[in-house]
Design an enzyme around this catalytic site. Structure first.
Site, PDB file in Angstrom:
ATOM      1  N   ARG A  10       0.944  -1.219  -0.004  1.00 60.19           N
ATOM      2  CA  ARG A  10      -0.088   0.049   0.111  1.00 60.19           C
ATOM      3  C   ARG A  10       0.877   1.312  -0.225  1.00 60.19           C
ATOM      4  O   ARG A  10       0.427   2.316  -0.695  1.00 60.19           O
ATOM      5  CB  ARG A  10      -0.818  -0.035   1.153  1.00 60.19           C
ATOM      6  CG  ARG A  10      -0.241  -0.210   2.547  1.00 60.19           C
ATOM      7  CD  ARG A  10      -1.317  -0.237   3.790  1.00 60.19           C
ATOM      8  NE  ARG A  10      -0.519  -0.280   4.993  1.00 60.19           N
ATOM      9  CZ  ARG A  10      -0.887   0.182   6.045  1.00 60.19           C
ATOM     10  NH1 ARG A  10      -1.644   1.439   6.025  1.00 60.19           N
ATOM     11  NH2 ARG A  10      -0.114   0.106   7.196  1.00 60.19           N
ATOM     12  N   PHE A  51     -14.552  -2.047   0.738  1.00 64.02           N
ATOM     13  CA  PHE A  51     -15.608  -1.058   0.139  1.00 64.02           C
ATOM     14  C   PHE A  51     -15.264  -0.535  -1.219  1.00 64.02           C
ATOM     15  O   PHE A  51     -16.292  -0.510  -2.066  1.00 64.02           O
ATOM     16  CB  PHE A  51     -15.353   0.347   0.916  1.00 64.02           C
ATOM     17  CG  PHE A  51     -15.419   0.156   2.573  1.00 64.02           C
ATOM     18  CD1 PHE A  51     -16.087  -0.739   3.115  1.00 64.02           C
ATOM     19  CD2 PHE A  51     -14.222   0.590   3.347  1.00 64.02           C
ATOM     20  CE1 PHE A  51     -16.162  -1.007   4.485  1.00 64.02           C
ATOM     21  CE2 PHE A  51     -14.005   0.181   4.837  1.00 64.02           C
ATOM     22  CZ  PHE A  51     -15.301  -0.364   5.433  1.00 64.02           C
ATOM     23  N   HIS A  57      -5.828  -3.278   2.314  1.00 63.67           N
ATOM     24  CA  HIS A  57      -6.316  -3.888   3.588  1.00 63.67           C
ATOM     25  C   HIS A  57      -7.184  -5.106   3.294  1.00 63.67           C
ATOM     26  O   HIS A  57      -8.211  -5.423   3.747  1.00 63.67           O
ATOM     27  CB  HIS A  57      -7.115  -3.038   4.544  1.00 63.67           C
ATOM     28  CG  HIS A  57      -6.167  -2.112   5.081  1.00 63.67           C
ATOM     29  ND1 HIS A  57      -5.523  -1.200   4.239  1.00 63.67           N
ATOM     30  CD2 HIS A  57      -5.852  -1.745   6.483  1.00 63.67           C
ATOM     31  CE1 HIS A  57      -4.553  -0.289   5.197  1.00 63.67           C
ATOM     32  NE2 HIS A  57      -5.015  -0.806   6.434  1.00 63.67           N
ATOM     33  N   ASP A 116      -8.529  -5.711  12.430  1.00 63.61           N
ATOM     34  CA  ASP A 116     -10.041  -5.026  12.181  1.00 63.61           C
ATOM     35  C   ASP A 116     -10.959  -5.960  11.821  1.00 63.61           C
ATOM     36  O   ASP A 116     -12.166  -5.623  11.914  1.00 63.61           O
ATOM     37  CB  ASP A 116      -9.783  -4.451  10.621  1.00 63.61           C
ATOM     38  CG  ASP A 116      -8.771  -2.944  10.856  1.00 63.61           C
ATOM     39  OD1 ASP A 116      -8.783  -2.684  12.011  1.00 63.61           O
ATOM     40  OD2 ASP A 116      -8.404  -2.446   9.692  1.00 63.61           O
ATOM     41  N   ARG A 159      -1.683  -4.787   3.498  1.00 69.13           N
ATOM     42  CA  ARG A 159      -1.300  -3.906   4.822  1.00 69.13           C
ATOM     43  C   ARG A 159      -0.004  -4.303   5.435  1.00 69.13           C
ATOM     44  O   ARG A 159       0.684  -3.221   5.969  1.00 69.13           O
ATOM     45  CB  ARG A 159      -2.541  -4.143   5.807  1.00 69.13           C
ATOM     46  CG  ARG A 159      -2.211  -3.474   7.241  1.00 69.13           C
ATOM     47  CD  ARG A 159      -3.071  -3.966   8.019  1.00 69.13           C
ATOM     48  NE  ARG A 159      -3.201  -2.807   9.416  1.00 69.13           N
ATOM     49  CZ  ARG A 159      -4.032  -3.289  10.457  1.00 69.13           C
ATOM     50  NH1 ARG A 159      -4.721  -4.472  10.509  1.00 69.13           N
ATOM     51  NH2 ARG A 159      -4.157  -2.330  11.312  1.00 69.13           N
ATOM     52  N   GLU A 192     -18.007   5.655  -0.834  1.00 70.79           N
ATOM     53  CA  GLU A 192     -17.246   4.830  -1.818  1.00 70.79           C
ATOM     54  C   GLU A 192     -17.997   4.599  -3.269  1.00 70.79           C
ATOM     55  O   GLU A 192     -17.202   4.891  -4.416  1.00 70.79           O
ATOM     56  CB  GLU A 192     -16.980   3.420  -1.421  1.00 70.79           C
ATOM     57  CG  GLU A 192     -15.942   3.494  -0.237  1.00 70.79           C
ATOM     58  CD  GLU A 192     -16.815   3.553   1.240  1.00 70.79           C
ATOM     59  OE1 GLU A 192     -15.940   3.618   2.100  1.00 70.79           O
ATOM     60  OE2 GLU A 192     -17.905   3.701   1.132  1.00 70.79           O
TER      61      GLU A 192
END
Length: 314
Positions: A10, A83, A109, A117, A167, A58
């Site tokens: 990322r 998303f 992610h 998460d 991530r 989004e």
């Protein structure tokens, strides 16, 4: 040989966008209130006038990106994979895929390595969703250098592209001088005639550890870094099937709809050989430290090595 780099893809994504924007004024970046996480903040700091924070909206972000593409821009729209690929699927399909607009969608992610998460954010369905959209290119780079090359290739490609971002920080495996990235062309990292391991994204580094450990034990496994899930490098897959007779696929994604199914479909139609899929076995994840979760779900070098041995009857 380029230096070894340990970095989350990322972050490499954000760096790549910023570098490309220096010479390509058409590149614009959109984010859905997650710029610090997706690392589009790197681009935002240098080119604030070419960055749009769309807020936690989004679907609207994808619509804006489609409009920008229709005006000749090259928009990169980023959010968490859950998303950008999940929540906004209808807009990706109808506003980007159907008119075949030049929008680049980034899903950060993704997978179990999202860690603490938890299941709601551990998107293990994004590759499957994006594969179903006609004309969509699906990229899952393995390391820093591959992400830099993939973002550049995506910007040069005329049409929709989905890029998966990781991530966790990962060590580079594609830092050799003869490394060449091409959409739809896998990379053979290790030669071998006993079996083929085809890995993608975060799992390439784990597969490399497993293959090197197996080599020390006299098992010569071929390792392919399949950075492009769609279009799949079917020629390379068929060659591996014919020459090694067995394939193990490894992905940080549901085994339904991902790399494993793409490879299995390819060989079934043209060169039937046994295909064993390592991935998330059609279950949801849960919260926990990323490295521990990867081991729990079998997404680690130890399980890859054990699976290869099992397939070979060793």
């Amino acid at each position: 040989m380029a230096e070894m780099v340990k970095k989350a893809t990322r972050e490499s994504f954000g760096e790549a966008l910023t570098m490309l924007a220096e010479t390509n004024p058409d590149i614009v970046v959109l984010d859905a209130d997650l710029a610090e996480a997706t690392k589009t903040c790197i681009f935002e700091k240098k080119y604030p006038e070419r960055f749009i924070d769309c807020g936690i909206a989004e679907s609207n972000m994808i619509g804006i990106a489609a409009g920008l593409a229709a005006c000749g821009k090259i928009p990169f729209a980023a959010s968490f994979a859950m998303f950008s690929a999940g929540r906004a699927f209808e807009q990706v399909r109808n506003s980007v895929g159907y008119p075949h607009l030049n929008v680049k969608i980034a899903g950060s992610h993704a997978g179990i390595s999202t860690g603490e998460d938890g299941a709601t954010h551990q998107c293990c369905e994004d590759i499957a969703l994006m594969r179903t959209i006609p004309g969509m290119v699906v990229l899952n780079p393995a390391d820093h250098y591959e992400m830099l090359a993939a973002v550049k290739a995506a910007a040069q490609h005329n049409g929709p592209v989905y890029i998966r971002l990781g991530r966790l920080a990962v060590e580079s495996v594609n830092n050799n001088d003869d490394y060449k990235f091409e959409i739809g062309k896998g990379i053979t990292l290790r030669q071998g005639e006993d079996i083929t391991v085809i890995a993608t994204g975060l799992m390439v580094g784990e597969a490399l550890k497993a293959v090197d450990s197996l080599a020390a034990q006299g098992v010569h496994a071929r390792l392919i870094d399949m950075h492009t899930i769609k279009p799949l490098d079917e020629e390379l897959v068929r060659k591996a099937a014919k020459e090694t007779g067995r394939i193990v696929t490894v992905e940080e994604h549901n085994i339904i709809g991902g790399l494993g199914e793409a490879v299995a479909a390819c060989v079934t139609e043209s060169c039937p050989v046994p295909v064993t899929r390592i991935g998330v076995n059609d279950v949801f994840g849960h919260s926990g430290p990323a490295v521990d979760l990867l081991k729990e779900f079998g997404l680690c070098a130890e399980n890859i090595e054990a699976t290869v041995k099992k397939v070979l009857g060793k």
